[in-house]
Design a protein around this motif. Structure first.
Motif, short mmCIF file in Angstrom:
data_model
loop_
_atom_site.label_atom_id
_atom_site.label_comp_id
_atom_site.label_asym_id
_atom_site.label_seq_id
_atom_site.Cartn_x
_atom_site.Cartn_y
_atom_site.Cartn_z
N ASP A 27 -66.64 -137.52 66.33
CA ASP A 27 -66.21 -138.20 65.67
C ASP A 27 -64.83 -138.01 63.83
O ASP A 27 -65.29 -136.60 63.90
N HIS A 28 -64.18 -137.99 64.06
CA HIS A 28 -62.87 -137.99 63.02
C HIS A 28 -63.17 -136.32 62.58
O HIS A 28 -63.01 -135.29 61.79
N LEU A 29 -62.99 -135.78 63.57
CA LEU A 29 -62.00 -134.25 64.73
C LEU A 29 -61.14 -133.80 63.76
O LEU A 29 -61.31 -133.24 62.81
N ASP A 30 -60.00 -134.67 63.93
CA ASP A 30 -58.84 -135.06 63.55
C ASP A 30 -58.91 -134.28 61.96
O ASP A 30 -58.03 -133.75 60.94
N LYS A 31 -59.58 -135.16 61.32
CA LYS A 31 -59.94 -135.96 59.68
C LYS A 31 -60.51 -134.60 59.44
O LYS A 31 -60.50 -133.75 57.77
N VAL A 32 -61.05 -133.73 59.83
CA VAL A 32 -62.49 -132.97 58.92
C VAL A 32 -61.72 -131.99 59.43
O VAL A 32 -61.20 -131.13 57.85
N ILE A 33 -60.26 -131.73 60.39
CA ILE A 33 -59.86 -130.26 60.31
C ILE A 33 -58.85 -130.31 58.91
O ILE A 33 -58.69 -129.45 58.56
N ALA A 34 -58.46 -131.45 58.50
CA ALA A 34 -56.94 -131.04 58.08
C ALA A 34 -57.81 -130.97 56.29
O ALA A 34 -56.77 -130.53 56.25
N GLU A 35 -58.89 -132.21 56.31
CA GLU A 35 -59.05 -132.21 54.52
C GLU A 35 -60.01 -130.71 54.36
O GLU A 35 -60.11 -130.60 53.78
N ARG A 36 -60.75 -130.10 55.66
CA ARG A 36 -61.51 -128.84 55.25
C ARG A 36 -60.94 -127.40 55.68
O ARG A 36 -61.27 -126.48 55.41
N SER A 37 -59.42 -128.39 56.31
CA SER A 37 -58.69 -126.58 56.39
C SER A 37 -59.30 -125.87 57.46
O SER A 37 -59.56 -124.28 57.21
N CYS A 38 -60.00 -126.04 58.50
CA CYS A 38 -60.62 -125.11 58.89
C CYS A 38 -59.85 -124.32 60.03
O CYS A 38 -58.80 -124.94 60.62
N ASP A 39 -60.20 -123.39 60.99
CA ASP A 39 -58.70 -122.41 60.89
C ASP A 39 -59.81 -121.85 62.42
O ASP A 39 -59.35 -121.15 63.10
N LEU A 40 -61.25 -122.11 62.65
CA LEU A 40 -61.93 -121.73 64.20
C LEU A 40 -62.71 -122.87 64.45
O LEU A 40 -63.85 -123.45 63.75
N ILE A 41 -62.24 -123.39 65.57
CA ILE A 41 -63.75 -124.39 66.13
C ILE A 41 -64.72 -123.85 66.72
O ILE A 41 -63.97 -123.39 67.93
N LEU A 42 -66.53 -124.10 66.73
CA LEU A 42 -67.13 -123.34 68.18
C LEU A 42 -67.99 -124.32 68.40
O LEU A 42 -68.54 -125.61 67.74
N CYS A 43 -67.88 -124.74 69.60
CA CYS A 43 -68.58 -126.19 70.29
C CYS A 43 -69.35 -126.02 71.23
O CYS A 43 -69.89 -125.14 71.69
N CYS A 44 -70.88 -126.35 70.30
CA CYS A 44 -71.87 -125.56 71.03
C CYS A 44 -72.38 -126.88 72.76
O CYS A 44 -73.36 -127.85 72.10
N GLY A 45 -71.70 -126.59 73.45
CA GLY A 45 -71.98 -127.37 74.50
C GLY A 45 -73.65 -127.60 75.38
O GLY A 45 -73.50 -128.14 75.74
N TYR A 46 -74.47 -126.53 74.93
CA TYR A 46 -75.53 -126.52 75.35
C TYR A 46 -76.49 -127.34 74.43
O TYR A 46 -77.33 -127.45 75.09
N ASP A 47 -75.82 -128.08 73.14
CA ASP A 47 -76.59 -128.70 73.01
C ASP A 47 -76.45 -131.00 73.77
O ASP A 47 -75.38 -130.92 73.75
#
Length: 687
Positions: free
Chosen positions: A43-63
């Motif tokens: 949820d709100h992935l686009d906003k988090v990336i834009a506002e917090r200037s994220c450079d790499l995403i790790l998704c824990c698919g096993y969660d």
């Protein structure tokens, strides 16, 4: 330019804080990441990336609480260049791999495979750094393109962008070369219409053979150009692939060819006034005859820059050929006035350089007034107003040790056009006010006594990081103990040392002592780095760099533990000299800084011209900062500008706690000031 060292910010998608901390521990141990944040879902992935200037995403698919399909769908919709790495259970790896690749994920890693995770993150960080470097290079390229266009305007060359033989954009100079008053008149004409028929085939071959995808390809042609009134002129055409509004095209730089250097003479023995590059080379050669290998002036001289300000307007209104003719006649008048008193040469489209030996201040001022009053353009140039001079004149006297010839010419030019610098007081590394002769002699005696009897002392003021840098940076300041054991601060004697020719000896003592301290502290296990200021007289001496190298070898100190700093207004006045010095300092790994940064109108020009590590902002910017919105805005601009060039910013003169909040918000890297700690003879940061 310093290598970027900033680590990327990771975004970890997991509902378990402990799992995010475990992954960061793995990557932090490998020195791959330092900062991260986590979110429980897409949820709100686009906003988090834009506002917090994220450079790499790790998704824990096993969660179990993370919906992988929803994350991948949200990521695919983003169309971002931020890479995604999916971490999956080994038994689900094959099933998730296809979906991850279709969504644009860069890799899929098994949960229990930390080595694969480290390798994958290493690769993405390398790509991330490459993208940052490419963005920086593209920015520099755009700046270089603009600088090239400005330079061609000054030199009288015309610039055009051509696609399929048609003009898509041209400069005003290009239009004027062909007798057109507006660029729109040229845009409607094919390139071949402006070239004489005998060179049409060469132009067609050029258009067909140039590979627009290869930016390194350049072609040079001498052609005959044809104006709308059928008159012709010879020109040199430089063609290279370029882009205009994102479309590939051919950039043409058209320079009219002078059939011979213009000579101005009023008598058989009159001074010649050559043009452009030839004139500049002649002026540089003449300056060099006055200076020896140690940059000591063997024949003191005055240099004048004489600028015919209105000639560019004449060329614009009455045409290039008539403007040049009038300027030649002006040069003849000027040559007759100068006679055998000095060396005169034409160095630009609107300027002359003049060197006269042996003048004092009064003599130079008198000659400038004489030339300003009597050197006039021909009457047909415009309606004459005898109360207003046709030329501007700037001059200064060159004695003792000199800068590079280019810097001497640049200084005369800046004085001619009325260039001035802002000033906001004197600090410990600046000249003090002129003192009375008796007091000056007494202080000079104290300096000589201190040099002979080792009565000089170093004190240190910490430069503290706001970003968590663990290096121990200190600014080195000088103190002097006189015969009566009175302690003098630098502001009490530096001005006198400069005027009495003692500043080089003080600088050399400071450099050697600072390098010795670095060696002792490093051997004791301290991560120490010192900032040492060089005066103008010292860096003009070509032996200074050898002195630094000898000191580094003597005390077994690496160059990157020492930062050499220059004051901004001195840099502007000696840019050619300092550019060469900075290049050499880079070869021995020394770091370079500019102090009192931001006083000039366009500080970005210094960042473009020099490879710097630090800029130390003017102390006045920190005074009353918390209550001054204009200062806050200026400081933010300078800190942002430094960051764009990968240069660390240091705010000096910090005197109150409220300023620290403003500085941290502005993204300043380091702070220095008496509020944090006054200069101290010890190298310990006081609580």
């Amino acid at each position: 330019m310093p290598t970027p060292s900033q680590k990327p910010t990771l975004l970890i998608i997991t509902s378990e804080t402990s799992e995010a901390e475990r992954l960061m521990a793995v990557l932090r141990e490998a020195r791959l990441a330092e900062r991260s944040l986590s979110i429980p879902s897409a949820d709100h992935l686009d906003k988090v990336i834009a506002e917090r200037s994220c450079d790499l995403i790790l998704c824990c698919g096993y969660d179990r609480d993370v919906e992988v399909d929803k994350v991948l769908s949200a990521y695919k919709r983003l169309k971002t260049d931020v890479p995604l790495i999916l971490l999956a259970e080994p038994e689900h790896w094959e099933a998730d791999a296809g979906k991850a690749r279709r969504a644009g994920a860069r890799d899929i890693v098994r949960r229990a495979d930390p080595e694969h995770l480290r390798l994958s993150v290493t690769r993405e960080i390398a790509d991330w750094n490459a993208r940052r470097a490419a963005e920086a290079l593209n920015g520099r390229l755009a700046q270089c393109e603009q600088s090239t266009l400005r330079l061609t305007e000054i030199t009288g060359a015309g610039v055009a962008f051509v696609q399929d033989g048609l003009h898509i954009d041209v400069s005003a100079t290009y239009a004027r070369l062909f007798g057109q008053s507006a660029t729109e008149d040229v845009l409607s004409m094919p390139l071949l219409d402006l070239i004489a028929a005998e060179h049409h085939q060469a132009i067609r071959d050029l258009l067909k053979s140039t590979d627009l995808s290869d930016s390194s390809t350049t072609r040079l042609l001498d052609v005959t150009c044809q104006r709308v009134d059928a008159s012709r002129f010879e020109a040199r055409l430089l063609a290279s692939p370029s882009e205009f509004e994102g479309e590939p095209c051919l950039r043409l730089i058209l320079q009219p060819i002078e059939t011979a250097p213009a000579q101005v003479s009023a008598a058989p023995d009159a001074i010649s006034a050559t043009q452009g590059a030839a004139g500049m080379a002649a002026l540089i050669a003449e300056i060099e005859t006055h200076i020896d290998e140690q940059r000591l002036v063997t024949r003191p001289f005055a240099i004048f820059f004489i600028r015919v300000e209105k000639i560019l307007d004449v060329m614009h209104d009455m045409g290039l050929s008539l403007g040049l003719e009038l300027l030649d006649e002006f040069g003849g008048t000027l040559s007759a006035l100068v006679g055998e008193r000095g060396f005169l040469t034409r160095v630009s489209e609107d300027g002359f350089g003049l060197i006269v030996d042996g003048l004092d201040e009064l003599g130079a001022q008198t000659l400038a007034a004489e030339l300003s009053a009597q050197a006039r353009l021909p009457v047909r140039a415009a309606v004459q107003d005898t109360t207003v001079p046709d030329c501007q004149i700037g001059y200064f006297l060159v004695r003792d040790r000199a800068s590079a010839p280019e810097d001497i010419i640049n200084t005369a030019h800046r004085l001619c056009i009325g260039h001035r610098y802002d000033s906001d007081g004197v600090n410990e590394q600046e000249h003090s006010l002129t003192k009375g002769e008796d007091e000056e002699a007494a202080i000079a005696h104290k300096i000589e006594y201190a040099l002979r009897n080792d009565q000089l002392k170093l004190v240190y003021q910490p430069i503290i990081s706001l970003m968590g840098d663990n290096q121990e940076n200190y600014s080195v300041l000088l103190r002097l103990l006189d015969e009566d054991e009175n302690l003098l601060e630098a502001k009490d004697f530096i001005g006198t040392a400069t005027r009495c020719g003692l500043i080089e000896a003080l600088d050399k003592w400071t450099i050697r002592s600072a390098i010795e301290v670095i060696g002792k502290q490093r051997r004791a296990g301290h991560n120490l780095s010192l900032f040492v200021a060089l005066s103008e007289d010292t860096f003009k001496n070509p032996n200074t760099l050898l002195w630094i190298c000898d000191c580094l070898r003597e005390f077994d100190v690496r160059g990157n533990w020492l930062t050499i700093q220059f004051q901004e207004d001195v840099v502007v006045g000696n840019l050619a000299s300092i550019s060469k010095l900075v290049e050499t300092l880079r070869k021995i790994k020394c770091r370079v800084a500019i102090s009192r940064f931001g006083a000039t109108e366009r500080p970005e020009m210094l960042l473009q011209a020099l490879s710097l590590d630090f800029v130390l902002l003017r102390p006045a910017l920190a005074q009353g900062l918390a209550d001054d919105a204009a200062k806050q805005q200026r400081l933010l601009q300078l800190a942002t500008l430094a960051r764009e060039f990968n240069v660390k910013s240091v705010v000096t003169g910090v005197e109150d706690a409220r300023a620290l909040t403003v500085l941290w918000t502005a993204g300043v890297d380091y702070v220095q000031g008496n509020f944090l700690q006054r200069p101290s003879p010890t190298l310990e940061v006081q609580a």
